[in-house]
Design a protein around this motif. Structure first.
Motif, PDB file in Angstrom:
ATOM      1  N   ALA A 129       0.832  -1.205   0.000  1.00  0.00           N
ATOM      2  CA  ALA A 129       0.000   0.000   0.000  1.00  0.00           C
ATOM      3  C   ALA A 129       0.872   1.263   0.000  1.00  0.00           C
ATOM      4  O   ALA A 129       0.563   2.235  -0.705  1.00  0.00           O
ATOM      5  N   ASP A 130       1.961   1.247   0.761  1.00  0.00           N
ATOM      6  CA  ASP A 130       2.890   2.380   0.775  1.00  0.00           C
ATOM      7  C   ASP A 130       3.515   2.586  -0.606  1.00  0.00           C
ATOM      8  O   ASP A 130       3.673   3.714  -1.064  1.00  0.00           O
ATOM      9  N   ILE A 131       3.870   1.483  -1.242  1.00  0.00           N
ATOM     10  CA  ILE A 131       4.494   1.548  -2.570  1.00  0.00           C
ATOM     11  C   ILE A 131       3.517   2.140  -3.581  1.00  0.00           C
ATOM     12  O   ILE A 131       3.882   3.026  -4.365  1.00  0.00           O
ATOM     13  N   LYS A 132       2.280   1.673  -3.558  1.00  0.00           N
ATOM     14  CA  LYS A 132       1.281   2.189  -4.494  1.00  0.00           C
ATOM     15  C   LYS A 132       1.019   3.674  -4.269  1.00  0.00           C
ATOM     16  O   LYS A 132       0.925   4.450  -5.227  1.00  0.00           O
ATOM     17  N   LYS A 133       0.915   4.071  -3.023  1.00  0.00           N
ATOM     18  CA  LYS A 133       0.661   5.472  -2.700  1.00  0.00           C
ATOM     19  C   LYS A 133       1.824   6.355  -3.160  1.00  0.00           C
ATOM     20  O   LYS A 133       1.614   7.400  -3.788  1.00  0.00           O
ATOM     21  N   ALA A 134       3.045   5.930  -2.862  1.00  0.00           N
ATOM     22  CA  ALA A 134       4.219   6.710  -3.264  1.00  0.00           C
ATOM     23  C   ALA A 134       4.314   6.775  -4.784  1.00  0.00           C
ATOM     24  O   ALA A 134       4.644   7.825  -5.345  1.00  0.00           O
ATOM     25  N   PHE A 135       4.003   5.669  -5.455  1.00  0.00           N
ATOM     26  CA  PHE A 135       4.042   5.664  -6.916  1.00  0.00           C
ATOM     27  C   PHE A 135       3.059   6.673  -7.489  1.00  0.00           C
ATOM     28  O   PHE A 135       3.403   7.452  -8.381  1.00  0.00           O
ATOM     29  N   ARG A 136       1.829   6.656  -7.002  1.00  0.00           N
ATOM     30  CA  ARG A 136       0.818   7.576  -7.522  1.00  0.00           C
ATOM     31  C   ARG A 136       1.249   9.029  -7.328  1.00  0.00           C
ATOM     32  O   ARG A 136       1.098   9.858  -8.226  1.00  0.00           O
ATOM     33  N   GLN A 137       1.810   9.337  -6.154  1.00  0.00           N
ATOM     34  CA  GLN A 137       2.240  10.708  -5.880  1.00  0.00           C
ATOM     35  C   GLN A 137       3.399  11.120  -6.783  1.00  0.00           C
ATOM     36  O   GLN A 137       3.378  12.198  -7.378  1.00  0.00           O
ATOM     37  N   LYS A 138       4.420  10.263  -6.876  1.00  0.00           N
ATOM     38  CA  LYS A 138       5.603  10.599  -7.680  1.00  0.00           C
ATOM     39  C   LYS A 138       5.268  10.626  -9.165  1.00  0.00           C
ATOM     40  O   LYS A 138       5.729  11.505  -9.895  1.00  0.00           O
ATOM     41  N   ALA A 139       4.476   9.664  -9.630  1.00  0.00           N
ATOM     42  CA  ALA A 139       4.120   9.626 -11.051  1.00  0.00           C
ATOM     43  C   ALA A 139       3.324  10.868 -11.439  1.00  0.00           C
ATOM     44  O   ALA A 139       3.548  11.449 -12.504  1.00  0.00           O
TER      45      ALA A 139
END
Length: 96
Positions: free
Chosen positions: A17-27
């Protein structure tokens, strides 16, 4: 080799969940349609590559194993684990 966790701004113990959240923000931040910076496309590709590796359980395990072998996490702990495995193997093969 780039540090996929650092690209996403995470630590090695991050959850999916942390990875998905960080990905969405950075992308969203580095998407070339939103960011006109000259390095935005390269950073967006790096974020995508990091997500592709870390979101897949098998790829992440292989990546984490490679990080440990390259002593990127905790060098002392990694070295101790390597030597312990080596000595355990040697002692098992030594006749008594």
């Amino acid at each position: 080799m780039s540090d996929h966790y650092a690209v996403l701004g995470l630590t090695a113990d991050a959850t999916l969940a942390d990875i998905k959240k960080a990905f969405r923000q950075k992308a969203s931040s580095y998407h070339p349609d939103r960011n006109t910076s000259p390095d935005a496309p390269a950073r967006f590709r790096a974020v995508q590559a990091a997500y592709d590796v870390l979101a897949d359980e098998a790829s992440r395990q292989a990546y984490d194993d490679n990080r440990r072998r390259n002593l990127l996490d905790d060098p002392l702990e990694s070295a101790q684990a390597i030597w312990q495995t080596y000595f355990d193997t040697v002692l098992e093969q030594t006749p008594r």
